[in-house]
Design a protein around this motif. Structure first.
Motif, mmCIF file in Angstrom:
data_model
loop_
_atom_site.group_PDB
_atom_site.id
_atom_site.type_symbol
_atom_site.label_atom_id
_atom_site.label_comp_id
_atom_site.label_asym_id
_atom_site.label_seq_id
_atom_site.Cartn_x
_atom_site.Cartn_y
_atom_site.Cartn_z
ATOM 1 N N ALA A 134 -4.306 1.667 8.232
ATOM 2 C CA ALA A 134 -3.226 1.881 7.581
ATOM 3 C C ALA A 134 -3.548 2.926 6.203
ATOM 4 O O ALA A 134 -2.752 3.220 5.591
ATOM 5 N N LEU B 188 -3.106 -1.534 1.644
ATOM 6 C CA LEU B 188 -3.175 -1.907 3.088
ATOM 7 C C LEU B 188 -4.258 -1.359 3.931
ATOM 8 O O LEU B 188 -3.975 0.017 3.947
ATOM 9 N N LEU C 144 6.088 0.266 -0.866
ATOM 10 C CA LEU C 144 5.390 -1.055 -1.139
ATOM 11 C C LEU C 144 5.557 -2.120 0.102
ATOM 12 O O LEU C 144 6.726 -2.256 0.299
ATOM 13 N N ALA C 145 4.602 -2.696 0.387
ATOM 14 C CA ALA C 145 4.632 -3.917 1.371
ATOM 15 C C ALA C 145 5.350 -5.178 0.626
ATOM 16 O O ALA C 145 5.259 -4.930 -0.730
ATOM 17 N N PRO C 146 5.637 -6.028 1.081
ATOM 18 C CA PRO C 146 6.246 -7.122 0.297
ATOM 19 C C PRO C 146 5.284 -7.903 -0.821
ATOM 20 O O PRO C 146 5.636 -8.318 -2.011
ATOM 21 N N ASP C 147 4.125 -7.652 -0.510
ATOM 22 C CA ASP C 147 2.938 -8.019 -1.706
ATOM 23 C C ASP C 147 2.713 -7.163 -2.514
ATOM 24 O O ASP C 147 1.611 -7.243 -3.202
ATOM 25 N N ALA D 178 0.345 1.272 1.927
ATOM 26 C CA ALA D 178 -0.281 2.049 2.896
ATOM 27 C C ALA D 178 -0.389 3.722 2.682
ATOM 28 O O ALA D 178 0.591 4.109 2.546
ATOM 29 N N ARG E 73 1.260 -4.138 -1.814
ATOM 30 C CA ARG E 73 0.150 -3.294 -1.442
ATOM 31 C C ARG E 73 0.737 -2.013 -0.909
ATOM 32 O O ARG E 73 1.962 -2.007 -0.685
#
Length: 272
Positions: free
Chosen positions: A202, A246, A156-159, A163, A161
């Motif tokens: 991505a 993403l 997971l990305a920091p927000d 990829a 979401r």
């Protein structure tokens, strides 16, 4: 510009919009969304402004259709081509994004009426559904597909979401035999093909996929190293960021690639 809402029998083309220039056109294009399932009316208006009769249809999620991308009959798209031909056009193109690009390429392979394909963020492989079924059928038979690597874990990305690119890379590499069987046989179509792929996609590795397709037959390939998965065409309204996925790239690079590809897209669809 003339705009018409299209409706037909359940299980066929059940919802869509057709936009045509006031003066008419000899060239038509079927416009397919990606996995969002959107009716791409804005994209059709942009294409109609370039002189094309543009039809967009909902190809899953409507009454009488699969709820997601699972065993979608390619006849959904050949029936839409019938509707386009009924408008009086004589040249047929199909433009699709992502999973819609997959559908566009497969439709051209199976329907010789397709003279041109524009594949935005394409794949070179036919993908499956998470239920271990094919995404597509032709004449009732499921197409060979690549299954997904169930050992893959999203990062997971920091927000929050995700990829998904590594999922597709790992699945392709783990199931090499299936990938060979599921290669989209673009060498079987006489359609002109334009591929538009960002190097920073991505969602899936669309640029390596595009190179795979280009290795098997002549294509026109447009790319930008910093562009992502969603490539806007000139004149389209911007799409909001996805809350879940993403897409990669930057708005500037994405717009630059769309603008660079636009003259190739229109010339190919128009047959110029």
């Amino acid at each position: 510009m003339k705009e018409q809402v299209i409706a037909a029998a359940p299980g066929d083309v059940v919802e869509g919009v057709c936009v045509s220039p006031d003066r008419g056109s000899r060239a038509g294009v079927l416009v397919l969304s990606g996995s969002s399932g959107r009716i791409e009316a804005d994209r059709c208006r942009v294409l109609a402004g370039a002189g094309l009769t543009a039809l967009t249809v909902r190809w899953f999620g409507a009454v009488g259709q699969p709820s997601d991308i699972r065993e979608i009959p390619l006849e959904t798209f050949t029936s839409a081509i019938d509707l386009l031909l009924d408008t009086g056009v004589s040249r047929i193109g199909v433009l699709g994004l992502s999973r819609g690009a997959e559908a566009a390429l497969l439709t051209a392979v199976h329907d010789p009426r397709v003279a041109a394909v524009v594949a935005l963020s394409p794949t070179s492989l036919t993908w499956g559904h998470v239920t271990h079924r094919s995404s597509w059928t032709w004449r009732g038979a499921p197409l060979p597909y690549v299954p997904y690597d169930e050992t893959w874990s999203p990062v997971l990305a920091p927000d929050g979401r995700v990829a998904y690119r590594t999922l597709y890379e790992r699945s392709r590499d783990r199931f090499r035999d299936a990938a060979r069987s599921a290669a989209i046989p673009v060498e079987r179509t006489a359609a002109e093909i334009v591929l538009v792929a960002g190097g920073a996609d991505a969602m899936w590795p669309s640029l390596p996929f595009a190179h795979d397709l280009a290795a098997r037959r002549p294509v026109t390939l447009l790319t930008h190293p910093a562009a992502g998965h969603r490539i806007p065409l000139p004149g389209e309204p911007p799409l909001p960021p996805s809350p879940h996925h993403l897409h990669g790239g930057t708005p500037t690079a994405d717009t630059t690639l769309g603008a660079a590809a636009w003259p190739h897209i229109t010339a190919t669809l128009l047959g110029e």
